[in-house]
Write a protein that holds these residues in place. Structure first.
Motif, short mmCIF file in Angstrom:
data_model
loop_
_atom_site.label_atom_id
_atom_site.label_comp_id
_atom_site.label_asym_id
_atom_site.label_seq_id
_atom_site.Cartn_x
_atom_site.Cartn_y
_atom_site.Cartn_z
N THR A 150 0.76 -1.27 0.08
CA THR A 150 -0.08 0.01 0.04
C THR A 150 0.93 1.16 -0.03
OG1 THR A 150 -1.95 -1.13 1.21
CG2 THR A 150 -1.73 1.19 1.13
N THR A 164 2.56 1.80 -3.19
CA THR A 164 1.23 2.16 -4.37
C THR A 164 1.13 3.72 -4.09
OG1 THR A 164 0.06 0.01 -4.17
CG2 THR A 164 -1.17 2.05 -4.84
N ASN A 189 -3.67 5.29 -10.64
CA ASN A 189 -3.86 4.17 -9.40
C ASN A 189 -3.44 3.06 -9.88
OD1 ASN A 189 -4.11 3.66 -6.63
ND2 ASN A 189 -6.36 3.25 -7.27
N ARG A 228 -0.77 0.24 -8.36
CA ARG A 228 -1.11 -1.17 -7.58
C ARG A 228 -0.32 -2.19 -8.14
NH1 ARG A 228 -7.36 -1.50 -7.18
NH2 ARG A 228 -6.82 -3.42 -6.16
#
Length: 189
Positions: free
Chosen positions: A128, A131, A141, A145
């Protein structure tokens, strides 16, 4: 009077690892860890909320990964940026002097379900964080990811090779090799 010794968190982690190996995770108490490290129970809790956390470097790995993503050349693509983060991790955290500790630590984690679950949650947090760092660089995004997930997989592959006591290769080249293999596998149709 005893002379003050630096690196209380490191001493606590080493003491915990020794005791977990000797007595098992379940049979080791915070007081035993603190005593083995030459510290008090209150000092333990100053650094760690519970004994599960003593073997997890509180944010250090995340900080190095984010630093590596942030310092990547502006024109670097998402996977090259993740590669830069893995190189940074190899230069700053997964250094040769930490290999034996990391190998022993992984054996303790592998032997305990609670610690394996905690490690899995930590890795999700790291993915996370990668990312979010990629997104701050302007990576869309979904692409961020995917790149972070592939980076996490590459890291896991490289880490398992790096902690093998028969392996003398540095983490950075192992991570780059793993990232290349992951890219190749991802290109399959």
């Amino acid at each position: 009077m005893a002379r003050w010794q630096p690196d209380a968190p490191g001493r606590l982690a080493t003491a915990a690892l020794d005791l977990f190996e000797e007595n098992g995770y379940e049979n080791t108490t915070v007081i035993e860890i603190a005593t083995r490290a030459g510290l008090t129970k209150s000092t333990f809790f100053r650094y760690f909320p519970d004994k599960r956390e003593v073997l997890f470097d509180r944010g250090t790995v995340t900080d190095f990964l984010i630093e590596g993503i942030t310092s990547a050349p502006p024109a670097a693509g998402p996977l090259d940026t993740v590669g830069n983060a893995l190189d940074t991790l190899g230069r700053t955290f997964f250094t040769p002097d930490r290999r034996e500790f990391s190998s022993r630590r992984q054996a303790v984690l592998n032997a305990n379900t609670e610690l394996r679950e905690r490690e899995a949650l930590k890795r999700l947090d790291l993915t996370t964080s990668m990312t979010e760092a990629l997104t701050r660089r302007g990576t869309p995004n979904l692409t961020a990811r995917v790149a972070a997930q592939l980076g996490g997989l590459s890291w896991e592959i490289a880490f398992n090779q790096w902690i093998d006591t028969n392996n003398n290769e540095d983490f950075g080249p192992l991570a780059q090799q793993a990232l290349t293999e992951v890219r190749t596998a991802g290109a399959l149709h």
